[in-house]
Design an enzyme around this catalytic site. Sequence first.
Site, short mmCIF file in Angstrom:
data_model
loop_
_atom_site.label_atom_id
_atom_site.label_comp_id
_atom_site.label_asym_id
_atom_site.label_seq_id
_atom_site.Cartn_x
_atom_site.Cartn_y
_atom_site.Cartn_z
N SER A 198 -21.23 10.28 -22.30
CA SER A 198 -22.28 10.70 -23.21
C SER A 198 -22.75 9.52 -24.04
O SER A 198 -22.00 8.56 -24.28
CB SER A 198 -21.74 11.79 -24.14
OG SER A 198 -22.63 12.03 -25.22
N TYR A 221 -15.75 14.61 -30.46
CA TYR A 221 -16.47 14.39 -29.21
C TYR A 221 -16.84 12.92 -29.05
O TYR A 221 -16.60 12.31 -28.01
CB TYR A 221 -17.73 15.26 -29.18
CG TYR A 221 -18.47 15.22 -27.87
CD1 TYR A 221 -17.98 15.88 -26.75
CD2 TYR A 221 -19.68 14.53 -27.76
CE1 TYR A 221 -18.67 15.85 -25.54
CE2 TYR A 221 -20.38 14.49 -26.56
CZ TYR A 221 -19.87 15.16 -25.46
OH TYR A 221 -20.56 15.12 -24.26
#
Length: 272
Positions: free
Chosen positions: A146, A159
């Site tokens: 990501s 995250y």
Amino acid sequence: MPSGSLRGQVALVTGAGRGIGREIAIGLAAEGMGVGLVGRTHETLTDTLKECARHGSRGVAVTADVTRHGSVREAVRAVERDLGPVDLLVNNAGQVDRAEVPLWETDPNHWWQVIETNLRGPYNLLRCVLPGMVERGRGRVVNLNSGFALRPDGNYTAYATSKGALLQLSDNIADSLAGHHVVVLDISPGAVATDMTAGMPMFQDMKTWGSIPYMVAVTVDAARGRFDALHGRFIHAGRDNLEELVRRAEEIREADARTLRLRPYGPQDPMG
């Protein structure tokens, strides 16, 4: 139009019961790959398996918790017993912070659960799959990463931390794997519409999403070896000109680009 270009090969995809993992598994099956589907929910995995079978692909669905090494070890054994050695590992299973809050307001248990899923999970799969790839002298790994890995985000600390660590893990193993002709890539799909992103407040007003079919096509190309020259690097499927990246692969390697590095404050910085 699927070409069957990967016929005879085997892929193992985690988080294959829904979202990107499901679509990647189906896309690989359409190209002829046998697909090992790993996830936590038997019903969703079975549904993915049925879709893969429509393409004439062999497959097996195995429920497993990617954060538990023993569970992963048995899942890999089941896939290889039924389909054969794994040629492509797709580490897709992941979680995100439950709420957009600063670190001091997070739920400690959930924060660590995100880290374990997004980092320990890929480690467990790598630990179980890489020995076979190394022994055979071939194989490819795609870690779903990501843009959060590259920039700080005070509201998604678990995250972002886990994805940054995953990218660093790939960098740490890249040199040792290169000697065994095993390729590892971290690929970000960008912001795509999934159950996970639907629950993220930052995307509540999102109008234009990235393309999941495009991410599937990128993964298929990775399985074919299109990006082998970018071994150990980060690719952003949602933003990159992939033709340009491939064309400049040698330059990227020489510049040590597309990796996490400490930026020196100037020529006198001792860490430079």
